[in-house]
Design an enzyme around this catalytic site. Structure first.
Site, PDB file in Angstrom:
ATOM      1  N   TYR A 136      -8.553  37.006 -11.125  1.00 32.05           N
ATOM      2  CA  TYR A 136      -9.889  37.454 -10.714  1.00 32.05           C
ATOM      3  C   TYR A 136     -10.510  36.334  -9.891  1.00 32.05           C
ATOM      4  CZ  TYR A 136     -14.679  39.305 -11.273  1.00 32.05           C
ATOM      5  OH  TYR A 136     -15.941  39.798 -11.066  1.00 32.05           O
ATOM      6  N   LYS A 164      -7.350  39.805  -7.417  1.00 32.19           N
ATOM      7  CA  LYS A 164      -8.538  40.577  -7.023  1.00 32.19           C
ATOM      8  C   LYS A 164      -9.343  39.676  -6.107  1.00 32.19           C
ATOM      9  CE  LYS A 164     -12.765  42.745  -8.666  1.00 32.19           C
ATOM     10  NZ  LYS A 164     -13.936  42.443  -9.519  1.00 32.19           N
TER      11      LYS A 164
END
Length: 300
Positions: A136, A164
């Site tokens: 992330y 991401k």
């Protein structure tokens, strides 16, 4: 289940009752709705899922509900957001035992790690589990940037499989794909950059507003990946003001309100967040209503 790291993976809201407790039935219903509308996977307890505000028991309960409800129809990915490496490793192992198929791993919370510490944090988690890891990467929100040179240090960890990308800089997409090819699946992590990211080669999207507009979000990404940018731009423009809400500090409240308006789910949030009221609420309602009207107009 082998995860196919492509498609729309909604960052699923955690539905709550008025007293702040988990709304089991709404959580299950919401997951069924997303799957019925064609999502490629679900991400439980990302930032939109209020991970940091949930207790340890609530987190594990959400995962059990998700695994039981989804029942193998799509991959279940769990957000992993902890304050220490030890807690992160324990959560990863618990999530694997519960039966999720992957982890979206935040950097360690509350402490801004340096490059060496950040790489070691992710490496330790990767070696503690067989689950596939999505990094992330949201430096604006968490102060840690997994640059391509840091991802390079993790390329030999076989289960670090995706990132991401949420730097709000689409050049990062090209830099990652140029350097690593298909070694890492690059996901768009910003709703109002999804068409730009898809044009650069992204085929996966962790989306907040897909909670409110799952069918349209799936259609948008599919059009873009197929190269039909005429139709994709038209749909994107219809939704863009709604997608802009995904990058606001109150994105959780905005997404839950939008989901309430489109699907009827409760908009309750964990304190210190509060439900919207007054002029701010009216503004968001107007944006959601206009997005709904725009989509209807396209279909006529």
């Amino acid at each position: 289940m082998q995860v196919n790291w492509k498609g729309v993976f909604p960052a699923v809201t955690t539905k709550l009752k008025d007293d702040g407790s988990l709304d089991h039935e709404a959580i299950k219903s919401g997951l069924n709705r997303l799957i019925e509308n064609g999502v490629g996977g679900v991400v439980m307890m990302g930032m939109v899922g209020e991970n940091a505000q949930l207790t340890a028991d609530e987190k594990r309960t959400v995962l059990k509900l998700a695994v039981e409800t989804v029942a193998g129809r799509v991959p279940v990915i769990s957000g992993l957001a902890e304050t220490s490496t030890a807690l992160a490793v324990q959560f990863a192992q618990d999530a694997e035992a519960i039966g999720v198929q992957g982890l979206m791993v935040f950097p360690g919370l509350t402490y801004r790690s340096d490059d060496r510490e950040t790489v070691e944090f992710y490496r330790t988690i990767a070696r503690s589990t067989k689950l596939g890891l999505m990094i992330y990467n949201n430096p604006r929100g968490y102060g840690v940037d997994m640059r391509p040179d840091l991802m390079d240090q993790l390329k030999d960890e076989a289960n670090v499989v995706a990132i991401k990308e949420e730097t709000y800089d689409t050049t990062r997409v090209t830099d990652l794909l140029k350097r690593f090819g298909d070694r890492f699946a690059v996901f768009c992590g910003v709703d109002d950059l999804v068409l730009e990211s898809a044009a650069l080669g992204v085929t996966g999207w962790v989306s907040g507003m897909a909670n409110a507009m799952p069918k349209e979000s799936v259609e948008l990404l599919n059009l873009a990946v197929a190269g039909d940018f005429v139709k994709a731009r038209e749909l994107y423009r219809a939704l863009i003001d709604l997608f802009h809400l995904d990058v606001h500090v109150k994105l959780v409240q905005y997404i839950k309100l939008a989901e309430n308006m489109t699907a009827g789910y409760p908009e309750n949030v964990k304190a210190p967040r509060l439900k919207l009221e007054g002029e701010e609420r009216q503004k968001v309602v107007a944006i959601v209503e206009q997005a709904i009207a725009n989509v209807r107009a396209l279909s006529n």
